[in-house]
Design an enzyme around this catalytic site. Sequence first.
Site, PDB file in Angstrom:
ATOM      1  N   ASP A 294      -5.765 -39.478  13.406  1.00 61.48           N
ATOM      2  CA  ASP A 294      -4.622 -40.332  13.087  1.00 61.48           C
ATOM      3  C   ASP A 294      -4.769 -41.655  13.824  1.00 61.48           C
ATOM      4  O   ASP A 294      -5.444 -41.741  14.848  1.00 61.48           O
ATOM      5  CB  ASP A 294      -3.306 -39.634  13.487  1.00 61.48           C
ATOM      6  CG  ASP A 294      -2.075 -40.438  13.117  1.00 61.48           C
ATOM      7  OD1 ASP A 294      -2.079 -41.053  12.027  1.00 61.48           O
ATOM      8  OD2 ASP A 294      -1.108 -40.459  13.902  1.00 61.48           O
ATOM      9  N   HIS A 295      -4.131 -42.682  13.288  1.00 63.05           N
ATOM     10  CA  HIS A 295      -4.078 -43.978  13.954  1.00 63.05           C
ATOM     11  C   HIS A 295      -2.879 -44.018  14.899  1.00 63.05           C
ATOM     12  O   HIS A 295      -1.737 -43.842  14.469  1.00 63.05           O
ATOM     13  CB  HIS A 295      -3.938 -45.109  12.925  1.00 63.05           C
ATOM     14  CG  HIS A 295      -5.196 -45.382  12.162  1.00 63.05           C
ATOM     15  ND1 HIS A 295      -5.209 -45.669  10.810  1.00 63.05           N
ATOM     16  CD2 HIS A 295      -6.493 -45.412  12.559  1.00 63.05           C
ATOM     17  CE1 HIS A 295      -6.450 -45.870  10.408  1.00 63.05           C
ATOM     18  NE2 HIS A 295      -7.246 -45.715  11.464  1.00 63.05           N
ATOM     19  N   PHE A 469       1.246 -43.253  10.975  1.00 66.27           N
ATOM     20  CA  PHE A 469       1.454 -42.429   9.777  1.00 66.27           C
ATOM     21  C   PHE A 469       0.204 -42.267   8.914  1.00 66.27           C
ATOM     22  O   PHE A 469       0.296 -42.306   7.691  1.00 66.27           O
ATOM     23  CB  PHE A 469       2.604 -42.989   8.922  1.00 66.27           C
ATOM     24  CG  PHE A 469       3.730 -43.586   9.708  1.00 66.27           C
ATOM     25  CD1 PHE A 469       4.400 -42.839  10.674  1.00 66.27           C
ATOM     26  CD2 PHE A 469       4.130 -44.900   9.508  1.00 66.27           C
ATOM     27  CE1 PHE A 469       5.447 -43.383  11.406  1.00 66.27           C
ATOM     28  CE2 PHE A 469       5.165 -45.460  10.245  1.00 66.27           C
ATOM     29  CZ  PHE A 469       5.826 -44.701  11.191  1.00 66.27           C
ATOM     30  N   HIS A 470      -0.947 -42.016   9.529  1.00 62.86           N
ATOM     31  CA  HIS A 470      -2.184 -41.893   8.766  1.00 62.86           C
ATOM     32  C   HIS A 470      -2.966 -40.612   9.103  1.00 62.86           C
ATOM     33  O   HIS A 470      -4.165 -40.677   9.377  1.00 62.86           O
ATOM     34  CB  HIS A 470      -3.090 -43.112   9.027  1.00 62.86           C
ATOM     35  CG  HIS A 470      -2.485 -44.418   8.644  1.00 62.86           C
ATOM     36  ND1 HIS A 470      -2.881 -45.623   9.215  1.00 62.86           N
ATOM     37  CD2 HIS A 470      -1.519 -44.722   7.747  1.00 62.86           C
ATOM     38  CE1 HIS A 470      -2.175 -46.600   8.683  1.00 62.86           C
ATOM     39  NE2 HIS A 470      -1.344 -46.084   7.789  1.00 62.86           N
ATOM     40  N   PRO A 471      -2.353 -39.426   9.079  1.00 58.41           N
ATOM     41  CA  PRO A 471      -3.114 -38.211   9.393  1.00 58.41           C
ATOM     42  C   PRO A 471      -4.090 -37.843   8.279  1.00 58.41           C
ATOM     43  O   PRO A 471      -3.753 -37.914   7.092  1.00 58.41           O
ATOM     44  CB  PRO A 471      -2.017 -37.151   9.534  1.00 58.41           C
ATOM     45  CG  PRO A 471      -0.899 -37.641   8.675  1.00 58.41           C
ATOM     46  CD  PRO A 471      -0.936 -39.138   8.803  1.00 58.41           C
TER      47      PRO A 471
END
Length: 538
Positions: A294-295, A469-471
Amino acid sequence: MAEQEYDYIIVGAGSSGCVLANRLSADPTKRVLLLEAGPRDLNPWIHIPIGYGKTMFNQTLNWGYKTEPEQGVNGRSIYWPRGKTLGGSSSINGLIYIRGQQADFDDWAARGNPGWGWEDVLPFFRRSECQMRGADSYHGADGELAVSDVGESDTLCDAFIAGAEQAGFPRNDDFNGADQEGVGYFQLTTRNGRRCSTAVAFLRPAAKRRNLDIVTDANCECILLNGRRAAGVVYTLDGERITARCRGEVLLCAGAINTPKILELSGIGNPEVLQKAGIEPVHSLPEVGENLQDHLQIRVIMRCTQPITTNDDLNSWIRSTQIGLRYVLQRRGPLAVGINKAGGFVRSRPGLERPDIQFHFGTLSSDIPGSPVHKFPGFTMSTCQLRPESRGTVHIQSGAVDEAPQIHPNYLATEEDCRVSMDGVRTSRRIAETPAMRPLVQEEYSPGKSIQSDEELLDFVRSDGTTIFHPVGTCRMGSDATAVVDPTLRVRGLEGLRIADCSIMPTLVSGNTNAAAIMIGEKASDLLLAEQSEALAS
């Protein structure tokens, strides 16, 4: 409704699932079922671009997951919103259209995924895109997904871009063109001032087809297996357990959290994890739920010297009324474009081959993303490390379908991740000190100028960092025996079951993930349709 039969069953009407539903149902001879755990996308805040501040904590439209407390972020549990409605996270995200760097996909191919290099995936990006600037070698104009310019310049965004140029970073007016590096305005998935989610772009045109059944509020319990073949799914609707049989393929598109959850509830995964959760192992795939990436965003917040921020708009009933009326009458203004209008991709230090930091520049500020804005004029420079080394896990805790899985992102587990995150703060400060930005900066609100040493900066990163919000990555694609899916997206060792969502990413793309999720849906549909054609020909 006790039992139904379909050619394709798609679990999850998100960024990838809506694309698949459109492409596969285009053949009227094929019956397609699309299951979505959330409701229809009727909430008006979904369709107003800035409305994701309203959907961020909406328990009806959002899974509202939380990570487990972790040492890497000073023992905190971090809120992870994920879309739970038609369109999935494309209905509640920040609307930014970024594909990633060309090298990201070439890296996928080099890791044993033929057909996933940049030249392979570019046609799928172009096919889905309705680019307002028109078509060229990098962009398409005939697709369903609207990609639009912000439309109006902004004093703060212009100052940020000019300041970044003064700090030595190039201007870039197309982050999805020949080169991603530089700073500029983002393009957004909007059309005429409204969100263009995948539900709007792909599902609405297909919804009238008689061979496509769209079932909302349907929670998938498990995949039915007949030996080594996926024979259907079991889902609940209005308290009733329903079996949907499949004579073709089951396609999991539930995302990086729920796809591994459904696999594990079905007895597919690491036997030790399954047995601990009280699930009888059916098919051993030890990497299910592993490789989570994630980011992590680090936000530098500035007090502004002038009342020109979105904070000021939202804190004044007169200005709020004005921007509301402008949106209603013209579909223009702050409500039509969202929060992060500008940003960029830069290198944290000289000598790197490509950018490793992304900026999101927001004309507002708040204590946490989605919470009420500050009472003072403020803006936010948010950075994230594009390709983190840290890897986490997602696993079920028990066989209870309604129980959230345990999410361990394992943020900041390596020295490199810590260093790049701190360098993001330093880069934000450097841009804020440029002649273009200095007149607009009253003071640094967070972390504050007193935070200077490596130890202090790292503690701030661990205490303040949060997801952007980038899993991805929890059902890794690869040609090796330990990968969850092969390069054709088939789940290893099983027939009639594929995965098409961000969980298949071997590594995180360098940027926002929605465009890549749509591309995965496009490519998955081509793989299925090509195999169907070959079968008919033989």
